[in-house]
Write a protein that holds these residues in place. Structure first.
Motif, PDB file in Angstrom:
ATOM      1  N   GLY A 269       0.810  -1.202   0.000  1.00 15.71           N
ATOM      2  CA  GLY A 269       0.000   0.000   0.000  1.00 15.71           C
ATOM      3  C   GLY A 269       0.847   1.256   0.000  1.00 15.71           C
ATOM      4  N   PHE A 270       0.271   2.328  -0.484  1.00 13.55           N
ATOM      5  CA  PHE A 270       0.939   3.625  -0.478  1.00 13.55           C
ATOM      6  C   PHE A 270       0.022   4.660   0.145  1.00 13.55           C
ATOM      7  CE2 PHE A 270       1.817   7.787  -2.382  1.00 13.55           C
ATOM      8  CZ  PHE A 270       3.148   7.951  -2.029  1.00 13.55           C
ATOM      9  N   VAL A 271       0.554   5.433   1.100  1.00 11.32           N
ATOM     10  CA  VAL A 271      -0.216   6.469   1.770  1.00 11.32           C
ATOM     11  C   VAL A 271       0.508   7.793   1.617  1.00 11.32           C
ATOM     12  CG1 VAL A 271      -1.125   7.302   3.975  1.00 11.32           C
ATOM     13  CG2 VAL A 271      -1.154   4.847   3.467  1.00 11.32           C
ATOM     14  N   ASP A 272      -0.156   8.763   1.017  1.00  9.96           N
ATOM     15  CA  ASP A 272       0.379  10.119   0.964  1.00  9.96           C
ATOM     16  C   ASP A 272      -0.135  10.835   2.211  1.00  9.96           C
ATOM     17  OD1 ASP A 272       1.198  12.671   0.502  1.00  9.96           O
ATOM     18  OD2 ASP A 272       0.087  12.944  -1.383  1.00  9.96           O
ATOM     19  N   ALA A 273       0.740  10.973   3.214  1.00 10.69           N
ATOM     20  CA  ALA A 273       0.345  11.570   4.492  1.00 10.69           C
ATOM     21  C   ALA A 273       0.414  13.087   4.478  1.00 10.69           C
ATOM     22  CB  ALA A 273       1.223  11.018   5.612  1.00 10.69           C
ATOM     23  N   GLY A 274       0.746  13.682   3.334  1.00 10.72           N
ATOM     24  CA  GLY A 274       0.784  15.136   3.249  1.00 10.72           C
ATOM     25  C   GLY A 274       2.031  15.705   3.903  1.00 10.72           C
ATOM     26  N   ASP A 275       1.888  16.905   4.445  1.00  4.78           N
ATOM     27  CA  ASP A 275       3.012  17.589   5.071  1.00  4.78           C
ATOM     28  C   ASP A 275       2.983  17.409   6.583  1.00  4.78           C
ATOM     29  OD1 ASP A 275       3.986  18.652   2.651  1.00  4.78           O
ATOM     30  OD2 ASP A 275       2.505  20.266   2.735  1.00  4.78           O
ATOM     31  N   ALA A 276       4.166  17.338   7.182  1.00  2.00           N
ATOM     32  CA  ALA A 276       4.263  17.135   8.632  1.00  2.00           C
ATOM     33  C   ALA A 276       3.624  18.281   9.399  1.00  2.00           C
ATOM     34  CB  ALA A 276       5.737  16.985   9.032  1.00  2.00           C
ATOM     35  N   GLU A 277       3.581  19.476   8.790  1.00  2.00           N
ATOM     36  CA  GLU A 277       2.982  20.619   9.473  1.00  2.00           C
ATOM     37  C   GLU A 277       1.489  20.447   9.703  1.00  2.00           C
ATOM     38  OE1 GLU A 277       6.609  22.196   7.322  1.00  2.00           O
ATOM     39  OE2 GLU A 277       5.007  20.755   6.940  1.00  2.00           O
ATOM     40  N   ALA A 278       0.850  19.514   8.987  1.00  2.09           N
ATOM     41  CA  ALA A 278      -0.591  19.281   9.147  1.00  2.09           C
ATOM     42  C   ALA A 278      -0.901  18.028   9.968  1.00  2.09           C
ATOM     43  CB  ALA A 278      -1.258  19.174   7.774  1.00  2.09           C
ATOM     44  N   LEU A 279       0.110  17.209  10.244  1.00  4.88           N
ATOM     45  CA  LEU A 279      -0.115  15.940  10.925  1.00  4.88           C
ATOM     46  C   LEU A 279      -0.487  16.155  12.394  1.00  4.88           C
ATOM     47  CD1 LEU A 279      -0.054  12.847  10.804  1.00  4.88           C
ATOM     48  CD2 LEU A 279       2.392  12.962  11.344  1.00  4.88           C
ATOM     49  N   GLY A 280      -1.680  15.722  12.782  1.00  8.68           N
ATOM     50  CA  GLY A 280      -2.125  15.851  14.171  1.00  8.68           C
ATOM     51  C   GLY A 280      -2.600  17.242  14.528  1.00  8.68           C
ATOM     52  N   ARG A 281      -2.688  18.137  13.563  1.00 10.28           N
ATOM     53  CA  ARG A 281      -3.073  19.524  13.845  1.00 10.28           C
ATOM     54  C   ARG A 281      -4.577  19.638  14.067  1.00 10.28           C
ATOM     55  NH1 ARG A 281      -1.328  25.250  11.528  1.00 10.28           N
ATOM     56  NH2 ARG A 281      -3.240  26.412  11.938  1.00 10.28           N
TER      57      ARG A 281
END
Length: 423
Positions: A299-311
């Motif tokens: 599988g492949f997951v595009d998690a976006g940018d770290a600045e948005a993770l958990g925000r």
């Protein structure tokens, strides 16, 4: 607040050392005097004093039963006590936990001796406060909103609130309590720097905040000593880190990875940055990496940018970063492809092989550091650093590889392919 002058009480220093200074100091019947003003990130001027002297100082005093733990972050050999750097904070909290775990038998014996010497006057059977003297009490503290919030205090650091700093400090304290064999609350209470306040303790554990090198470098020396003495494996999870990680997962409202996933359920995660080391060809990279992963049957997951993770957004405005989404992204990934940056500190929550292959790191900003490899080694994720300048070749260590590659290979599909073909 800032460098501590040790004085008074019964002070015991552990004999086993991973650096020039004894790594752990246990003081009983001692007080910490905060300065008139809580210092900036380049100073540490709080003082440890005998209780009898502190009580004559004519200042406000708070008494704390139990064994309290003083935790600080330190960047270099002299100053730089900026606690808002997540890499250095993570390194300091993990090191403090591990050095007590690895000296557990000796410290337990010293604690028993101190208890006997006190003749019942000191309560050394439970964890007291978690003292964070480099964080001013004036720091804005909130609780994140939304389902991802863990209830952990979120400190304002570099423009946004984050649960990670308090969570890592409380995890270190809980791991230390585990190593000492003493009782501990579910969430250890935190004590920050209050100007002119004196904290007095039945017992206080500290880690040479003023002398010695940075905690990142101390952690690297600890890794080498544990490997040389056979107390840590070359590969696989480090059992001494297990109490720290278990505490972090519990405080975040989560749990560690439990099973090894079959190849078809493995996840390759892309996590980039918006504010530094930005990929100008990100859309093309996503398409190519997704195709590579699909062709490899994972599988492949595009998690976006770290600045948005958990925000999450606070009701009154502003951002608050919850810890759980950050921990779980690294916990559930088989391979993380990312750019160098402090967000990679969460690598310490990535399982070891065969549950995870590791981190594929792009250094397209030209910055190289072994800091994240040091964190990974300490918990047992176990990547091995290498540098690829041309067409990559298969590596016998590809399962535990931390790969650095220059801008010309940014990102390098052929190098990723060797990870995805790992059995």
């Amino acid at each position: 607040c800032g460098g501590a002058v040790l004085g008074g009480g019964v002070i015991a220093q552990s004999r086993r050392s991973t650096g020039r200074a004894p790594p752990v100091t246990l003081a009983t019947d001692v007080c910490l005097a905060h300065p008139p003003e809580c210092d900036g990130p380049d100073h540490f001027t709080a003082r440890l004093l005998p209780r009898t002297f502190a009580l004559r100082a004519g200042r406000r005093v708070e008494h704390h039963a139990g064994v309290s733990v003083m935790l600080v972050s330190k960047h270099g050999d002299t100053h730089a006590f900026d606690w808002t750097n997540l890499l250095h904070w993570s390194s300091a909290m993990l090191y403090s936990s591990l050095v007590v775990q690895s000296n557990s038998f000796e410290l337990r014996a010293r604690l028993r001796a101190a208890t006997a010497t006190s003749h019942g006057r000191a309560n050394l059977s439970a964890l007291g406060r978690t003292l964070l003297p480099t964080i001013p009490a004036s720091t804005s503290v909130v609780h994140c909103s939304g389902a991802a919030s863990s209830g952990t205090p979120a400190f304002m650091a570099r423009g946004a609130h984050s649960e990670m700093f308090a969570l890592l400090a409380q995890s270190a304290s809980l791991s230390i309590a585990n190593a000492l064999g003493i009782a501990a609350p579910l969430r250890p209470p935190l004590a920050l720097c209050t100007p002119r306040l004196i904290h007095c303790f039945d017992g206080l554990l500290s880690f040479q905040p003023k002398g010695g090198s940075s905690f990142k470098d101390r952690l690297g020396r600890w890794n080498r000593e544990m490997l040389l003495t056979g107390r840590m494996q070359q590969a696989g999870p480090n059992l001494l880190a297990a109490p720290f990680l278990a505490a972090a997962y519990r405080l975040a409202g989560s749990s560690p990875a439990a099973v090894v996933l079959p190849p078809q359920r493995r996840r390759v995660v892309l996590l980039t940055r918006r504010t530094q080391s930005r990929w100008t060809n990100r859309p093309e990279a996503v398409r190519e990496l997704r195709a590579i992963a699909t062709g490899a049957g994972v599988g492949f997951v595009d998690a976006g940018d770290a600045e948005a993770l958990g925000r999450t957004n606070l009701p009154g405005g502003g951002a608050c970063y919850a810890a759980r989404p950050q921990l779980e992204l690294w916990r559930d990934a088989w391979l993380v492809i990312s750019v160098v940056g402090a967000h990679e500190s969460n690598l310490l929550f990535m399982p070891s092989w065969p549950q995870a292959a590791g981190l594929l790191e792009s250094t397209n900003c030209g910055f190289f550091t072994d800091s994240y490899s040091t964190l990974a080694r300490a918990v047992g994720t176990g990547p091995r650093p290498c540098r690829r300048e041309g067409r990559p070749r298969p590596s016998p260590h590809r399962h535990h590889l931390l790969a650095f590659f220059p801008t010309s290979l940014d990102p390098s599909p052929s190098l990723v392919f060797f990870f995805l073909r790992a059995p």
